[in-house]
Structure formats: structure tokens, C-alpha cells
Design an enzyme around this catalytic site. Structure first.
Site, PDB file in Angstrom:
ATOM      1  N   HIS A  13       4.183 -30.591   8.032  1.00 49.06           N
ATOM      2  CA  HIS A  13       3.748 -31.038   6.700  1.00 49.06           C
ATOM      3  C   HIS A  13       2.813 -32.240   6.825  1.00 49.06           C
ATOM      4  O   HIS A  13       3.258 -33.393   6.742  1.00 49.06           O
ATOM      5  CB  HIS A  13       4.968 -31.432   5.857  1.00 49.06           C
ATOM      6  CG  HIS A  13       5.813 -30.266   5.464  1.00 49.06           C
ATOM      7  ND1 HIS A  13       5.608 -29.562   4.303  1.00 49.06           N
ATOM      8  CD2 HIS A  13       6.843 -29.659   6.100  1.00 49.06           C
ATOM      9  CE1 HIS A  13       6.499 -28.578   4.218  1.00 49.06           C
ATOM     10  NE2 HIS A  13       7.251 -28.606   5.309  1.00 49.06           N
ATOM     11  N   GLU A  38      13.337 -14.352   7.136  1.00 48.03           N
ATOM     12  CA  GLU A  38      13.853 -15.040   5.940  1.00 48.03           C
ATOM     13  C   GLU A  38      13.825 -14.087   4.745  1.00 48.03           C
ATOM     14  O   GLU A  38      14.667 -14.163   3.853  1.00 48.03           O
ATOM     15  CB  GLU A  38      13.005 -16.297   5.634  1.00 48.03           C
ATOM     16  CG  GLU A  38      13.498 -17.086   4.435  1.00 48.03           C
ATOM     17  CD  GLU A  38      12.710 -18.370   4.154  1.00 48.03           C
ATOM     18  OE1 GLU A  38      11.738 -18.675   4.885  1.00 48.03           O
ATOM     19  OE2 GLU A  38      13.061 -19.067   3.182  1.00 48.03           O
ATOM     20  N   SER A  66      13.273 -42.376 -18.661  1.00 54.86           N
ATOM     21  CA  SER A  66      12.959 -42.170 -17.244  1.00 54.86           C
ATOM     22  C   SER A  66      11.469 -41.827 -17.125  1.00 54.86           C
ATOM     23  O   SER A  66      10.762 -41.750 -18.133  1.00 54.86           O
ATOM     24  CB  SER A  66      13.840 -41.063 -16.669  1.00 54.86           C
ATOM     25  OG  SER A  66      13.654 -39.888 -17.389  1.00 54.86           O
ATOM     26  N   CYS A  78       3.408 -24.982   6.401  1.00 55.83           N
ATOM     27  CA  CYS A  78       4.786 -24.550   6.635  1.00 55.83           C
ATOM     28  C   CYS A  78       4.975 -23.087   6.231  1.00 55.83           C
ATOM     29  O   CYS A  78       4.497 -22.206   6.927  1.00 55.83           O
ATOM     30  CB  CYS A  78       5.765 -25.492   5.951  1.00 55.83           C
ATOM     31  SG  CYS A  78       7.377 -25.446   6.757  1.00 55.83           S
ATOM     32  N   LEU A 120       9.040 -43.606 -15.948  1.00 59.61           N
ATOM     33  CA  LEU A 120       8.156 -44.710 -16.332  1.00 59.61           C
ATOM     34  C   LEU A 120       7.228 -45.115 -15.201  1.00 59.61           C
ATOM     35  O   LEU A 120       6.394 -45.997 -15.363  1.00 59.61           O
ATOM     36  CB  LEU A 120       8.991 -45.931 -16.729  1.00 59.61           C
ATOM     37  CG  LEU A 120       9.558 -45.938 -18.129  1.00 59.61           C
ATOM     38  CD1 LEU A 120      10.372 -47.201 -18.353  1.00 59.61           C
ATOM     39  CD2 LEU A 120       8.442 -45.862 -19.162  1.00 59.61           C
ATOM     40  N   GLY A 121       7.432 -44.495 -14.044  1.00 66.86           N
ATOM     41  CA  GLY A 121       6.607 -44.866 -12.902  1.00 66.86           C
ATOM     42  C   GLY A 121       7.120 -46.106 -12.186  1.00 66.86           C
ATOM     43  O   GLY A 121       6.341 -46.913 -11.684  1.00 66.86           O
ATOM     44  N   ARG A 134      13.289 -23.869   9.058  1.00 70.17           N
ATOM     45  CA  ARG A 134      14.279 -23.191   9.903  1.00 70.17           C
ATOM     46  C   ARG A 134      13.647 -22.059  10.702  1.00 70.17           C
ATOM     47  O   ARG A 134      14.168 -21.639  11.714  1.00 70.17           O
ATOM     48  CB  ARG A 134      15.380 -22.560   9.033  1.00 70.17           C
ATOM     49  CG  ARG A 134      16.254 -23.553   8.319  1.00 70.17           C
ATOM     50  CD  ARG A 134      17.406 -22.860   7.595  1.00 70.17           C
ATOM     51  NE  ARG A 134      17.903 -23.720   6.533  1.00 70.17           N
ATOM     52  CZ  ARG A 134      18.735 -24.740   6.733  1.00 70.17           C
ATOM     53  NH1 ARG A 134      19.187 -24.997   7.937  1.00 70.17           N
ATOM     54  NH2 ARG A 134      19.124 -25.484   5.722  1.00 70.17           N
ATOM     55  N   MET A 175       1.851 -21.277   6.489  1.00 65.41           N
ATOM     56  CA  MET A 175       1.454 -20.771   7.805  1.00 65.41           C
ATOM     57  C   MET A 175       2.220 -19.485   8.116  1.00 65.41           C
ATOM     58  O   MET A 175       1.649 -18.509   8.605  1.00 65.41           O
ATOM     59  CB  MET A 175       1.751 -21.799   8.911  1.00 65.41           C
ATOM     60  CG  MET A 175       1.307 -21.291  10.269  1.00 65.41           C
ATOM     61  SD  MET A 175       2.041 -22.115  11.702  1.00 65.41           S
ATOM     62  CE  MET A 175       3.381 -20.978  12.096  1.00 65.41           C
ATOM     63  N   PRO A 204      13.014 -51.004 -28.447  1.00 66.93           N
ATOM     64  CA  PRO A 204      13.680 -50.352 -27.303  1.00 66.93           C
ATOM     65  C   PRO A 204      13.777 -51.279 -26.088  1.00 66.93           C
ATOM     66  O   PRO A 204      14.802 -51.286 -25.395  1.00 66.93           O
ATOM     67  CB  PRO A 204      12.773 -49.150 -26.996  1.00 66.93           C
ATOM     68  CG  PRO A 204      11.999 -48.896 -28.243  1.00 66.93           C
ATOM     69  CD  PRO A 204      11.863 -50.219 -28.929  1.00 66.93           C
ATOM     70  N   THR A 205      12.748 -52.093 -25.881  1.00 64.47           N
ATOM     71  CA  THR A 205      12.780 -53.030 -24.755  1.00 64.47           C
ATOM     72  C   THR A 205      13.874 -54.078 -24.967  1.00 64.47           C
ATOM     73  O   THR A 205      14.623 -54.408 -24.056  1.00 64.47           O
ATOM     74  CB  THR A 205      11.403 -53.706 -24.581  1.00 64.47           C
ATOM     75  OG1 THR A 205      10.457 -52.696 -24.274  1.00 64.47           O
ATOM     76  CG2 THR A 205      11.413 -54.738 -23.473  1.00 64.47           C
ATOM     77  N   GLU A 239       0.848 -33.391   4.716  1.00 67.34           N
ATOM     78  CA  GLU A 239       0.714 -34.123   3.444  1.00 67.34           C
ATOM     79  C   GLU A 239       1.528 -35.413   3.418  1.00 67.34           C
ATOM     80  O   GLU A 239       1.208 -36.339   2.672  1.00 67.34           O
ATOM     81  CB  GLU A 239       1.090 -33.213   2.256  1.00 67.34           C
ATOM     82  CG  GLU A 239       2.569 -32.860   2.101  1.00 67.34           C
ATOM     83  CD  GLU A 239       2.990 -31.616   2.876  1.00 67.34           C
ATOM     84  OE1 GLU A 239       2.330 -31.277   3.880  1.00 67.34           O
ATOM     85  OE2 GLU A 239       4.007 -30.998   2.494  1.00 67.34           O
TER      86      GLU A 239
HETATM   87  N1  GLN Z   1      11.302 -21.332   4.429  1.00 67.51           N
HETATM   88  C1  GLN Z   1      10.569 -21.622   5.635  1.00 67.51           C
HETATM   89  C2  GLN Z   1      11.464 -22.117   6.745  1.00 67.51           C
HETATM   90  O1  GLN Z   1      12.565 -22.553   6.492  1.00 67.51           O
HETATM   91  C3  GLN Z   1       9.461 -22.622   5.356  1.00 67.51           C
HETATM   92  C4  GLN Z   1       9.973 -23.977   5.021  1.00 67.51           C
HETATM   93  C5  GLN Z   1       8.950 -24.866   4.369  1.00 67.51           C
HETATM   94  O2  GLN Z   1       7.906 -24.395   3.907  1.00 67.51           O
HETATM   95  N2  GLN Z   1       9.212 -26.138   4.295  1.00 67.51           N
HETATM   96  O3  GLN Z   1      11.085 -22.106   7.877  1.00 67.51           O
END
Ligand code: GLN
Length: 533
Positions: free
Chosen positions: A508, A406, A13, A382, A15-16, A463, A385, A191-192, A510
Site C-alpha cells: 500500500h 479468496e 462528530s 493490493c 469536526l476534523g 493474506r 494487483m 452548542p459550544t 498510499e
Molecule cells: N483481500 C486481499 C488479501 O487479503 C487483498 C487485501 C487488500 O487489498 N488489502 O490478500
């Protein structure tokens, strides 16, 4: 009618296959074709949303709020495909649907079996994507390694599908490892051969073999693989290890993989060029003009895949700034044990990514305080923050032991608390606030300057939220609530006045960054870090 490329993996596994699939998608797109990509995951979870990052790596979120495999992140970063919940098919999803149909009586009178019921469900799920996304080519990656028990129904489904589709409409690409044995000084093709043998036993004959190797394979080695594996000589392609994954499409094209696919699928398309990719992505990676070190403070830092999109997006920010990125991975629990200076005193930027659960929280808070007080660019995402709010509440508003509920349900200052609709939620799968939501940015804020627009849409997975009860009082100091979800008045972005760059967001970003189009927040963050003395 769409044409299909089925990608399987053999020998080991990791292997990209995901990057190979994404790179093939990229090349085909550059030839004017519309593509989409599907990942089939053989595990029984319906989606990876309930898995620990140590088990599965990052959970990638699509616009429509699906929690998916991180390979979909590669697909979206390399191509323009707009992926949905249907682009990630799992054994769990397939069985869930088949069992629901059985209970409804859809198979009345029949014994429900892997063949044909499970395999039909897989084939229909694949064809549904091709139809609804109206593409020229569908690339279907089968997770796992050939020989696994779990992936057999998927392999049987693609075998049948290829047969049904007929010549010119489907090909199989098998990605394998050709190891170099140092002590013998040679590469090994056995292996191949075994892996292709296993594929043949289940009726799949690869059209192309992509050999992952340390060094390019000699002609003799390729001829040998072709002979023993029963494929054309030119269909054995070496996929050599590269420094940056973004070199892969370029290398594939240079090795003629695009021409091969074009011929085997009888595609009508342009010659295509990756010149822009070369100029905008590869050139800055190969010839950076400066260097910047960024700390990522999290609790899953020992696993490369846990913050995949974060690391990639940071690299995009560096590419956009023509800089070389050095990531310092800092375990927030180490900060708790050894203090923060040891880890952060030399870095030019601090990023605290998302996460769940109490472990390591105080280390993240200490990191944020350090970045705030020492005017080091800070980027919170997330959970990043949420803990930035906690840090600010505790250390600048005098709210002793302020916290997110939390981590402390009975805190006197619940500055972060459960979203209203989450209070009744018991089930864990796909129940967070997920996917794309709007955000309106306040004019003349740092966030607005970075995005250069007022209305944005970003992906979510959380959440908990900022508790609006504390908004007025917290705004009195340096904190600015620069982004708000207009429909529900939820805080989406915060920032600090009197700091070179301190921005944190509930969403997010990213997930929407690309190597040739860095997300504005990552580009801005790296630029601020580069301006640090
Ligand atoms: N645990 C936090 C929440 O549920 C942040 C979630 C996260 O960073 N994706 O709100």
C-alpha cells in the site's frame, strides 16, 4: 520532559479534530520542536482491523504493522512523526491489558475498577509514547464527542494527567461547531457553551476553543464565547471551512494559534515558517496548470473515508504535477450492471484499490481489461494487483476462470492463493501480513524508473499472494514481475510491457505519501495520466 496538548471534540462528530491535531503538529514541527501524536479511540475493538470500512473508514497501517485509525494517516501526512502501534490507544486495548494483568495476579487483593486501574493504564500508555519517542510535545486526540459514555475514562485520564503534569506542561484544546443558522442569518454559540459546560462537569477546563465555522467569527462572537465558556478572549480561535485540508496549518498560524500554544505551554522554540508548505503544497493546489480525471474503481466509494489515503495520495501526485485532480468514484458493481465504457471511456487513468471479499470483483476485472486494452494508465493496489493478475491470466494466458482462491477455492487456475503462513490462521484480528517489508526492484523496469532505486520498503495488509507456480508461464507474454520480496521470494510489483503505464503492487504505497513529498508511484501515475491524449 514532554509537554502535552489534549484535543477533545464537542457538539458533533466529524469536526476534523484529526486534521486540527495534525495541523498543530505541523506548525510546532516548523518551529523546530519534535512532536508525536496519539489517537485515543473509545470503541471496544482492540483495533479497527476487523471493522468494515463502512463502519470505520479506512484502516491505516503503520511501519510496525499496526492496523490503526485513519487519523494516524493525517498525522503522518502532515508531520514527520514516526508512528507505531502505541500511537493508537483503544478501549479494547486498555481493557485487554488490564484484564491480562488481573489474571496474572498483578492486582491481587484489589477490586479492579475504571478509576484508578483503567485510567492508570490509559495514562501509562500515553506517557510511554512520550518517553519512547523522545519528543518535545505530545498531541493526544480523544475520539468521539464530549458527552459520550464511551469516552469518559479517557477524559478522566487526561484530567488527572494534566493535574499531575502541572502548569506549563499540558493544555486542553476543545474543538466545537459554531453553526450558522441561515433562516435567522446568525451564528449560534449555544452548542459550544453546552459542550464546554459538559467538559467542566467532568473537571476539564479548556485553554483554547477552536470553533469550526463556515465564516470567520466576528470579534463579538469570540468575546461572547470567551465570556460564557470562561476562557481568554484570544483563546477563542475560528477554524473556518477550507477547500483543501492542507490550508489548515497555514490558517492556524495566521490566526496566531502557534503563539498561543507557545505561550500556554511556555515552549522555547523558533519563530518557524510554513513558506515551503505554502510554495510546494498550497500554491499548486490554488493555481493548477492543468487538469486530470482519474477513476477509482472500488466497492466502498459511497463513503469518503473508506479510501482516505488513496484519495490523499492521488492529490499529492497531482500537486507534484501542478495539476488539478478530479476523482471519478466508480462502484465496481455498477460496471457489472451497466458495462465499463459508460464509466471509464473519458478518464485519463484508472486506479483499483485494495479490498476484501467477492462482491464487485468482476467489475474490477472488467475495468482493468478496459485500461489494459485501451492503453489507459492503470494503477493497482493490493487487491488491485491481485485482480490484475487474474485478468491477465484469463484474457491473455487462456486460463479460463482463473481466480484468487479468496473468491473461488476450487478454481483450476489459482493464480492468487493464500500465503503459506496464513493457511493455519483462524483468528481474524491482526493476523494478516502486516507492516513494512523489503522489496527489490528489477533494473530497467517501469517501477525502477519511477522509484529511481533498487531497494524499497513498503507497508502491507493482505493474506493472499501471487502464486509463483504461474510465474514462468505468465512472464512469457507482456507481464513483468518487477518487484520481489527478497527474503521470501514473494511478488510485490507487476507491470506490463507495451503499455504507457500499467503498474500494480501488493503493498500500500498510499500510506507513505505526503503532500510535500508525493509517493513516486502516485506522482508517476498522475504524470502518465496527464500525458494521455
Ligand atoms: N483481500 C486481499 C488479501 O487479503 C487483498 C487485501 C487488500 O487489498 N488489502 O490478500
Amino acid at each position: 520532559m514532554a509537554k502535552y496538548i489534549f484535543v477533545t471534540g464537542g457538539v458533533v462528530s466529524s469536526l476534523g479534530k484529526g486534521i486540527a491535531s495534525a495541523s498543530i503538529g505541523k506548525i510546532l514541527e516548523s518551529k523546530g520542536l519534535k512532536v508525536t501524536l496519539i489517537k485515543c479511540d473509545p470503541y471496544i475493538n482492540v483495533d479497527p482491523g476487523t471493522m468494515n470500512p463502512f463502519q470505520h473508514g479506512e484502516v491505516y497501517v503503520t511501519d510496525d504493522g499496526a492496523e490503526t485509525d485513519l487519523d494516524l494517516g493525517h498525522y503522518e501526512r502532515f508531520t514527520n512523526a514516526k508512528l507505531t502501534k502505541d500511537n493508537n490507544i483503544t478501549t479494547g486495548k486498555i481493557y485487554y491489558s488490564v484484564i491480562a494483568k488481573e489474571r496474572k495476579g498483578d492486582y491481587l487483593g484489589k477490586t479492579v475498577q475504571i478509576i484508578p486501574h483503567i485510567t492508570n493504564e490509559i495514562k501509562n500508555s500515553i506517557k510511554k509514547v512520550a518517553l519512547s519517542q523522545k519528543v518535545d510535545v505530545v498531541i493526544v486526540e480523544i475520539g468521539g464527542t464530549v458527552g459520550d459514555i464511551e469516552s469518559l475514562p479517557f477524559l478522566e485520564a487526561i484530567r488527572q494527567l494534566k493535574l499531575e503534569l502541572g502548569k506549563d506542561y499540558a493544555i486542553n484544546i476543545h474543538v466545537t461547531l459554531v453553526p450558522f443558522i441561515k433562516t435567522a442569518g446568525e451564528i449560534k454559540t449555544k452548542p459550544t457553551q453546552h459542550s464546554v459546560g459538559t467538559l467542566r462537569e467532568i473537571g476539564i477546563i479548556p485553554d483554547i476553543i477552536l470553533c469550526r465555522t463556515e465564516k470567520a467569527l466576528s470579534k463579538e462572537a469570540r468575546d461572547k464565547i470567551a465570556l460564557f465558556c470562561n476562557v481568554d478572549k484570544e483563546a477563542v480561535v475560528s477554524a473556518v471551512d477550507v477547500k483543501s485540508i492542507y490550508e489548515v496549518p497555514f490558517n492556524f498560524k495566521q490566526d496566531g494559534l502557534d503563539k498561543l500554544v507557545e505561550r500556554l505551554l511556555n515552549l522555547k522554540c523558533e519563530e518557524g515558517s510554513l513558506a515551503c508548505w505554502q510554495e510546494e503544497v498550497l500554491k499548486p493546489i490554488k493555481h493548477p496548470q492543468k487538469e486530470v480525471e482519474i477513476a477509482v474503481v472500488g466497492k466502498y466509494i459511497t463513503l469518503q473515508d473508506a479510501y482516505k489515503s488513496i484519495y490523499e495520495a492521488l492529490s499529492h501526485g497531482a500537486i507534484a504535477n501542478k495539476a488539478k485532480l478530479i476523482i471519478k468514484k466508480v462502484d465496481s458493481e455498477d460496471i457489472e450492471k451497466n458495462g465499463v465504457e459508460k464509466y471509464l471511456s473519458k478518464v485519463k487513468g484508472v486506479l483499483v484499490p485494495g479490498g476484501f471479499g467477492l462482491r464487485g470483483i468482476e467489475g474490477k476485472i472488467a475495468a482493468i481489461r478496459f485500461a489494459r486494452e485501451n492503453k489507459i494508465p492503470f494503477f493497482g493496489i493490493c487487491l488491485g494487483m491481485q485482480v490484475a493478475v487474474v485478468e491477465y491470466a484469463r484474457n491473455l494466458c487462456g486460463f479460463k476462470n482463473a481466480n484468487s482462491t479468496e473468491f473461488n477455492k476450487s478454481t483450476k487456475y489459482p493464480v492468487i492463493s493464500l500465503l503459506e503462513e496464513q493457511k493455519a490462521v483462524q483468528a481474524k484480528g491482526a493476523t494478516m501480513r502486516l507492516g513494512a517489508y523489503d522489496c527489490k526492484l528489477k533494473k530497467n523496469t517501469a517501477a525502477h524508473k519511477v522509484y529511481k532505486k533498487e531497494k524499497i520498503s513498503e507497508r502491507h495488509r493482505h493474506r493472499y499472494e501471487f502464486n509463483n507456480k504461474y510465474k514462468e508461464i505468465m512472464e512469457k507474454k507482456d507481464l513483468v514481475f518487477s518487484g520481489i520480496n527478497p527474503q521470501r521470494n514473494l511478488v510485490e510489483v507487476i507491470e506490463l510491457k507495451n503499455h504507457p503505464w500499467f503498474i500494480a503492487c501488493q503493498f500500500h504505497p498510499e500510506f507513505k505519501s505526503k503532500p510535500d513529498c508525493a509517493h513516486p508511484l502516485f506522482k508517476g501515475f498522475i504524470s502518465a495520466a496527464l500525458s494521455q491524449k
